[in-house]
Motif scaffolding. Structure first.
Motif, PDB file in Angstrom:
ATOM      1  N   THR A  12      -1.829  13.949 -13.195  1.00 19.17           N
ATOM      2  CA  THR A  12      -1.844  12.605 -12.629  1.00 19.17           C
ATOM      3  C   THR A  12      -0.439  12.009 -12.576  1.00 19.17           C
ATOM      4  OG1 THR A  12      -2.915  10.422 -12.803  1.00 19.17           O
ATOM      5  CG2 THR A  12      -2.325  11.530 -14.862  1.00 19.17           C
ATOM      6  N   GLN A  24       1.285   5.156   0.414  1.00 24.25           N
ATOM      7  CA  GLN A  24       0.594   6.192   1.164  1.00 24.25           C
ATOM      8  C   GLN A  24       0.572   7.505   0.380  1.00 24.25           C
ATOM      9  OE1 GLN A  24      -0.927   5.179   3.841  1.00 24.25           O
ATOM     10  NE2 GLN A  24       0.010   3.166   3.524  1.00 24.25           N
ATOM     11  N   PRO A  25      -0.403   8.379   0.673  1.00 25.10           N
ATOM     12  CA  PRO A  25      -0.455   9.688  -0.001  1.00 25.10           C
ATOM     13  C   PRO A  25       0.838  10.476   0.224  1.00 25.10           C
ATOM     14  CG  PRO A  25      -2.456   9.275   1.270  1.00 25.10           C
ATOM     15  CD  PRO A  25      -1.479   8.209   1.656  1.00 25.10           C
ATOM     16  N   GLN A  80      -4.351   9.923  -2.393  1.00 23.54           N
ATOM     17  CA  GLN A  80      -4.916   8.905  -1.507  1.00 23.54           C
ATOM     18  C   GLN A  80      -4.109   7.618  -1.612  1.00 23.54           C
ATOM     19  OE1 GLN A  80      -8.886   8.698  -3.046  1.00 23.54           O
ATOM     20  NE2 GLN A  80      -8.323   7.451  -4.809  1.00 23.54           N
ATOM     21  N   GLN A  81      -4.282   6.743  -0.633  1.00 30.91           N
ATOM     22  CA  GLN A  81      -3.504   5.509  -0.612  1.00 30.91           C
ATOM     23  C   GLN A  81      -3.880   4.619  -1.789  1.00 30.91           C
ATOM     24  OE1 GLN A  81      -4.622   4.408   3.326  1.00 30.91           O
ATOM     25  NE2 GLN A  81      -6.289   3.079   2.674  1.00 30.91           N
ATOM     26  N   ILE A  82      -2.909   3.866  -2.262  1.00 33.99           N
ATOM     27  CA  ILE A  82      -3.096   3.023  -3.438  1.00 33.99           C
ATOM     28  C   ILE A  82      -2.578   1.626  -3.122  1.00 33.99           C
ATOM     29  CG2 ILE A  82      -2.393   2.652  -5.837  1.00 33.99           C
ATOM     30  CD1 ILE A  82      -2.145   5.655  -6.125  1.00 33.99           C
ATOM     31  N   ASP A  83      -3.381   0.616  -3.413  1.00 35.66           N
ATOM     32  CA  ASP A  83      -2.957  -0.770  -3.265  1.00 35.66           C
ATOM     33  C   ASP A  83      -2.249  -1.213  -4.537  1.00 35.66           C
ATOM     34  OD1 ASP A  83      -4.201  -0.698  -0.834  1.00 35.66           O
ATOM     35  OD2 ASP A  83      -6.001  -1.768  -1.475  1.00 35.66           O
ATOM     36  N   PHE A  84      -1.113  -1.886  -4.381  1.00 26.77           N
ATOM     37  CA  PHE A  84      -0.297  -2.255  -5.538  1.00 26.77           C
ATOM     38  C   PHE A  84       0.201  -3.685  -5.357  1.00 26.77           C
ATOM     39  CE2 PHE A  84       3.428  -2.486  -8.230  1.00 26.77           C
ATOM     40  CZ  PHE A  84       3.063  -1.755  -9.349  1.00 26.77           C
ATOM     41  N   ARG A 126       1.877   7.908 -12.516  1.00 26.76           N
ATOM     42  CA  ARG A 126       1.884   6.487 -12.840  1.00 26.76           C
ATOM     43  C   ARG A 126       2.838   5.776 -11.887  1.00 26.76           C
ATOM     44  NH1 ARG A 126       1.111   3.092 -17.429  1.00 26.76           N
ATOM     45  NH2 ARG A 126       2.546   1.301 -17.439  1.00 26.76           N
ATOM     46  N   GLN A 148       0.856  -1.184   0.000  1.00 28.06           N
ATOM     47  CA  GLN A 148       0.000   0.000   0.000  1.00 28.06           C
ATOM     48  C   GLN A 148       0.898   1.242   0.000  1.00 28.06           C
ATOM     49  OE1 GLN A 148      -2.729   1.532   3.355  1.00 28.06           O
ATOM     50  NE2 GLN A 148      -4.116   0.409   1.979  1.00 28.06           N
ATOM     51  N   VAL A 198       0.120  12.352  -5.033  1.00 32.46           N
ATOM     52  CA  VAL A 198      -0.678  11.137  -4.814  1.00 32.46           C
ATOM     53  C   VAL A 198      -1.659  11.463  -3.696  1.00 32.46           C
ATOM     54  CG1 VAL A 198      -0.608   8.695  -4.208  1.00 32.46           C
ATOM     55  CG2 VAL A 198       1.275   9.702  -5.525  1.00 32.46           C
TER      56      VAL A 198
END
Length: 413
Positions: free
Chosen positions: A133, A73-74, A89-93, A135, A71, A87
């Motif tokens: 944005t 974090q922002p 919000q948190q992103i699951d990867f 990536r 995960q 970034v």
């Protein structure tokens, strides 16, 4: 690289604003911001963007239900062009790398800025604004100049489980490694390019490691001055002066005499005339080596000057950035420094104290003093190169590395 002036919209009554003029006016401010950032700062993470291990989300397909989920974090980062990477919000990867070779392989998790104008839009959005944005990628090659590293993992073959490191300074296999995350910071005013001259004698010693130690700690001792950690290894004598010309300083140590033929002497003279500095280190009892260096300086027409008795009190080797009235004593032996134009001859064991000795017997004071004197030599080399090139009509390229401002000026053409 050609340099073009910035162009801004000329404002007057009755000015007609269309999409093209608005875009060029907006780009002007972006370019000013990017040039300002690139000139004064280095890319990296500003805040947040931590990476933590999590359980697989409940809604993922069964083939991805494993212990390879992270995960992010922002946070905020800035890339080499000065573009902010936000970034929100948190992103699951999911780490999906499949290591097929027998040995472990490094996996890099990186983030990069994405300009909305480069995206392929399927339809025109109803919104009048669009978010810039980013990536996030998983790579098996090191981050490129436009990517910011979040973490790396030395991954073993097979479906191994990721884990947190027990010691964050020494992560083990399959553990998150945060040691190479770059933090956004002020750009150093000087980055000195150094090459190590190899002989059969030096290939078997620790002189390259000692030089690496000096460059590694230069920035922490000066804040605004640093050495490039990528040290080239060139053969002595110089067979091609056009290669060496990219380096501010060439370093050679050992006890064997330096014998040069006519062409090799001409190559060295060409390097010195371009502003380069040759740093030669020699033991006190290496009489043949010292005589050979004296012969080289005489052939070049540059007599040796003693650091203590003859060198000007304000000479940068004495005063910049550290002040030296007298030379230090290392391993119970006093140092001696002689200067002949761009040749700096150090008689003694200066480089041995740039890092940790094998038996860990050198005192902190000895190491620090040796490093400070070494930094004075690096600073002298960097300044000599730049000031020499200022008098040339066409400056010789100082480095083969990409120019951080090149991408911005290309946009202005």
């Amino acid at each position: 690289m050609e340099i073009h002036p910035l162009e801004r919209l000329q404002i007057q009554d009755g000015l007609l604003i269309n999409a093209e003029r608005w875009k060029r006016s907006h780009d002007y401010h972006r370019q000013r911001q990017n040039i300002h950032y690139q000139s004064l700062n280095e890319p990296g993470i500003v805040q947040g963007l931590g990476v933590s291990l999590i359980l697989a989300p409940k809604d993922v397909p069964s083939q991805y239900n494993d212990a390879r989920w992270l995960q992010i974090q922002p946070g905020i980062a800035i890339d080499v062009n000065g573009n902010p990477i936000v970034v929100p919000q948190q992103i699951d990867f999911h780490i999906s790398a499949d290591i097929t070779e027998e040995k472990p392989r490094l996996i890099y998790l990186v983030v990069r800025y994405v300009d909305p104008e480069t995206l392929q839009r399927k339809q025109v959005s109803e919104s009048k604004f669009e978010a810039e944005t980013f990536r996030i990628d998983e790579k098996t090659s090191p981050p490129d100049a436009f990517e910011v590293e979040l973490c790396r993992i030395l991954l073993q073959p097979g479906l191994v489980t990721l884990k947190n490191p027990q010691d964050v300074f020494y992560p083990s296999l399959n553990s998150l490694d945060f040691r190479y995350r770059k933090i956004a910071r002020s750009r150093p005013t000087a980055v000195v390019q150094v090459a190590h001259l190899d002989t059969q004698e030096t290939k078997e010693g620790n002189s390259f490691a000692n030089l690496s130690s000096l460059l590694k700690y230069t920035e922490s001792l000066t804040c605004t001055f640093q050495g490039d950690e990528q040290i080239a290894r060139l053969s002595f004598p110089l067979l091609d002066p056009t290669i060496a010309i990219n380096y501010d300083l060439l370093f050679i140590t050992g006890s064997e005499p330096l014998i040069l033929n006519v062409q090799e002497l001409a190559n060295l003279e060409s390097y010195l005339d371009s502003g380069g500095v040759l740093l030669v280190e020699s033991p006190t009892d290496a009489v043949d080596r010292l005589e050979s260096i004296l012969e080289i300086t005489e052939n070049l027409g540059t007599p040796l000057e003693d650091f203590i008795r003859e060198l000007n009190r304000s000479h940068p080797l004495r005063t910049q950035p550290f002040l030296f009235a007298a030379l230090p004593v290392i391993n119970q032996k006093p140092l001696q420094i002689l200067v002949a134009g761009g040749i700096v001859l150090v008689i003694g064991d200066l480089s041995l104290a740039w890092g940790l000795d094998e038996k860990l017997t050198l005192s902190r004071e000895t190491i620090r003093t040796a490093q400070e004197l070494g930094i004075n030599i690096l600073n002298f080399a960097w300044k000599r190169k730049r000031m020499t090139q200022l008098r040339q009509q066409t400056a010789t390229p100082i480095s083969t590395k990409p120019d951080p401002l090149k991408s911005i000026f290309n946009k202005l053409e």
